[in-house]
Design a protein around this motif. Sequence first.
Motif, PDB file in Angstrom:
ATOM      1  N   TYR A  95       0.851  -1.189   0.000  1.00 38.38           N
ATOM      2  CA  TYR A  95       0.000   0.000   0.000  1.00 38.38           C
ATOM      3  C   TYR A  95       0.884   1.236   0.000  1.00 38.38           C
ATOM      4  O   TYR A  95       1.812   1.360   0.787  1.00 38.38           O
ATOM      5  CB  TYR A  95      -0.927   0.024   1.223  1.00 38.38           C
ATOM      6  CG  TYR A  95      -1.762   1.289   1.273  1.00 38.38           C
ATOM      7  CD1 TYR A  95      -2.923   1.404   0.509  1.00 38.38           C
ATOM      8  CD2 TYR A  95      -1.369   2.380   2.047  1.00 38.38           C
ATOM      9  CE1 TYR A  95      -3.673   2.576   0.531  1.00 38.38           C
ATOM     10  CE2 TYR A  95      -2.117   3.555   2.067  1.00 38.38           C
ATOM     11  CZ  TYR A  95      -3.262   3.645   1.305  1.00 38.38           C
ATOM     12  OH  TYR A  95      -3.993   4.800   1.319  1.00 38.38           O
ATOM     13  N   SER A  96       0.583   2.169  -0.904  1.00 41.75           N
ATOM     14  CA  SER A  96       1.392   3.383  -0.987  1.00 41.75           C
ATOM     15  C   SER A  96       0.563   4.535  -1.530  1.00 41.75           C
ATOM     16  O   SER A  96      -0.334   4.326  -2.344  1.00 41.75           O
ATOM     17  CB  SER A  96       2.588   3.140  -1.911  1.00 41.75           C
ATOM     18  OG  SER A  96       3.295   4.343  -2.121  1.00 41.75           O
ATOM     19  N   ILE A 102       7.846   9.611  -7.749  1.00 41.66           N
ATOM     20  CA  ILE A 102       8.551   8.935  -6.647  1.00 41.66           C
ATOM     21  C   ILE A 102       8.664   7.438  -6.957  1.00 41.66           C
ATOM     22  O   ILE A 102       9.711   6.811  -6.748  1.00 41.66           O
ATOM     23  CB  ILE A 102       7.778   9.147  -5.326  1.00 41.66           C
ATOM     24  CG1 ILE A 102       7.794  10.626  -4.918  1.00 41.66           C
ATOM     25  CG2 ILE A 102       8.280   8.247  -4.206  1.00 41.66           C
ATOM     26  CD1 ILE A 102       9.098  11.126  -4.372  1.00 41.66           C
ATOM     27  N   ARG A 103       7.578   6.877  -7.485  1.00 45.20           N
ATOM     28  CA  ARG A 103       7.592   5.443  -7.834  1.00 45.20           C
ATOM     29  C   ARG A 103       8.593   5.159  -8.947  1.00 45.20           C
ATOM     30  O   ARG A 103       9.246   4.118  -8.963  1.00 45.20           O
ATOM     31  CB  ARG A 103       6.197   4.987  -8.271  1.00 45.20           C
ATOM     32  CG  ARG A 103       5.207   4.974  -7.117  1.00 45.20           C
ATOM     33  CD  ARG A 103       3.827   4.634  -7.641  1.00 45.20           C
ATOM     34  NE  ARG A 103       2.799   4.963  -6.686  1.00 45.20           N
ATOM     35  CZ  ARG A 103       2.133   4.054  -5.968  1.00 45.20           C
ATOM     36  NH1 ARG A 103       2.406   2.786  -6.096  1.00 45.20           N
ATOM     37  NH2 ARG A 103       1.206   4.429  -5.130  1.00 45.20           N
ATOM     38  N   GLY A 108       8.437   4.346  -2.870  1.00 47.30           N
ATOM     39  CA  GLY A 108       6.976   4.344  -2.837  1.00 47.30           C
ATOM     40  C   GLY A 108       6.351   3.036  -3.261  1.00 47.30           C
ATOM     41  O   GLY A 108       5.271   3.011  -3.853  1.00 47.30           O
ATOM     42  N   SER A 109       7.040   1.910  -2.969  1.00 48.33           N
ATOM     43  CA  SER A 109       6.484   0.617  -3.358  1.00 48.33           C
ATOM     44  C   SER A 109       5.655   0.009  -2.230  1.00 48.33           C
ATOM     45  O   SER A 109       5.225  -1.136  -2.330  1.00 48.33           O
ATOM     46  CB  SER A 109       7.614  -0.333  -3.760  1.00 48.33           C
ATOM     47  OG  SER A 109       8.549  -0.431  -2.708  1.00 48.33           O
ATOM     48  N   GLY A 110       5.459   0.764  -1.162  1.00 49.91           N
ATOM     49  CA  GLY A 110       4.644   0.244  -0.057  1.00 49.91           C
ATOM     50  C   GLY A 110       5.372  -0.793   0.786  1.00 49.91           C
ATOM     51  O   GLY A 110       4.758  -1.620   1.446  1.00 49.91           O
ATOM     52  N   PRO A 114       6.564  -1.842   6.372  1.00 52.66           N
ATOM     53  CA  PRO A 114       6.749  -3.280   6.638  1.00 52.66           C
ATOM     54  C   PRO A 114       8.223  -3.663   6.815  1.00 52.66           C
ATOM     55  O   PRO A 114       8.553  -4.497   7.653  1.00 52.66           O
ATOM     56  CB  PRO A 114       6.149  -3.952   5.391  1.00 52.66           C
ATOM     57  CG  PRO A 114       5.133  -2.979   4.893  1.00 52.66           C
ATOM     58  CD  PRO A 114       5.720  -1.619   5.175  1.00 52.66           C
ATOM     59  N   ASN A 115       9.121  -3.037   6.034  1.00 52.65           N
ATOM     60  CA  ASN A 115      10.560  -3.311   6.186  1.00 52.65           C
ATOM     61  C   ASN A 115      11.049  -2.883   7.568  1.00 52.65           C
ATOM     62  O   ASN A 115      11.888  -3.550   8.178  1.00 52.65           O
ATOM     63  CB  ASN A 115      11.352  -2.523   5.135  1.00 52.65           C
ATOM     64  CG  ASN A 115      11.917  -3.402   4.036  1.00 52.65           C
ATOM     65  OD1 ASN A 115      11.738  -4.619   4.064  1.00 52.65           O
ATOM     66  ND2 ASN A 115      12.564  -2.791   3.066  1.00 52.65           N
TER      67      ASN A 115
END
Lengths: 153, 113
Positions: A95-96, A102-103, A108-110, A114-115
Amino acid sequence: MDNKVAEGVFFLTGKDFSNAGAASSNLKGVLEGMSVQPDIIRRAAIAAFEAEMNVIIYAVAGMMHYYITPETIRIVVKDMGSGIPDIGLAMTEGYSTAPDYIREMGFGSGMGLPNIKKNTDRLDLDSVVGGGTTLEFIIYLNKDSKGAKNETL
Amino acid sequence: MKLYEIVNSLSLEVKTPSLDLNKEVTGGYVSDLLSDVIGNSKKGNVWITLQTHQNIIAVATLRDMSGIILVNGRNPDVDTLLKAAEQGIPLMVSSLPAFELVGRLYSLGIRCQ
């Protein structure tokens, strides 16, 4: 690790891609200087980089504080940004809300939050829409670094 | 395998002539998403990407990578070259697309490890 305590702060400026990564590189250097275990340094560097990029991509400005004791690395990142309306959604991998440019840079890969969660032992995210975001995470120095188990602060 | 052996075998164009290529390459990682690379690559890996902007150097530095290979003959930005030289991250360019380049690296014995 030596029985040292260290702390410091980095100032982050939104959209300043020319200095992106400088704070986390600096922190990595500090940890290497303190002879922290390589796997702990790896986890701290990943989490710090993602937190730093979040400020640069999404906020106007922010600060990254670090506090290192013989037991923990604690990092607090406060930003002046638009805030996160739904933290649960923001923590979802993939989700991003990043804009296209930016992508295209490969951000911006969401995967950022989580990382951070994956590489830290405790994580707390506080956000006020229109009021900014505070992210705090802790990595234990004396725990088996494999299989970090995340708890909510 | 040493980085200079890869450079010679695959006729890579070295964009950072001042840097030492006598570095051990532990494995390879290919991705254009920076969070994927920082989260999943390993120390000493060579990174294959089409991203040319300066932030790739920050990622490679944080993960202690042995070098970066840009695919499809893509030219690094000037800022990227300056950062690469400053941080000691060798930057190379291949005229091949990522699929071909990774196949050749695999044939040389480079693995995702």
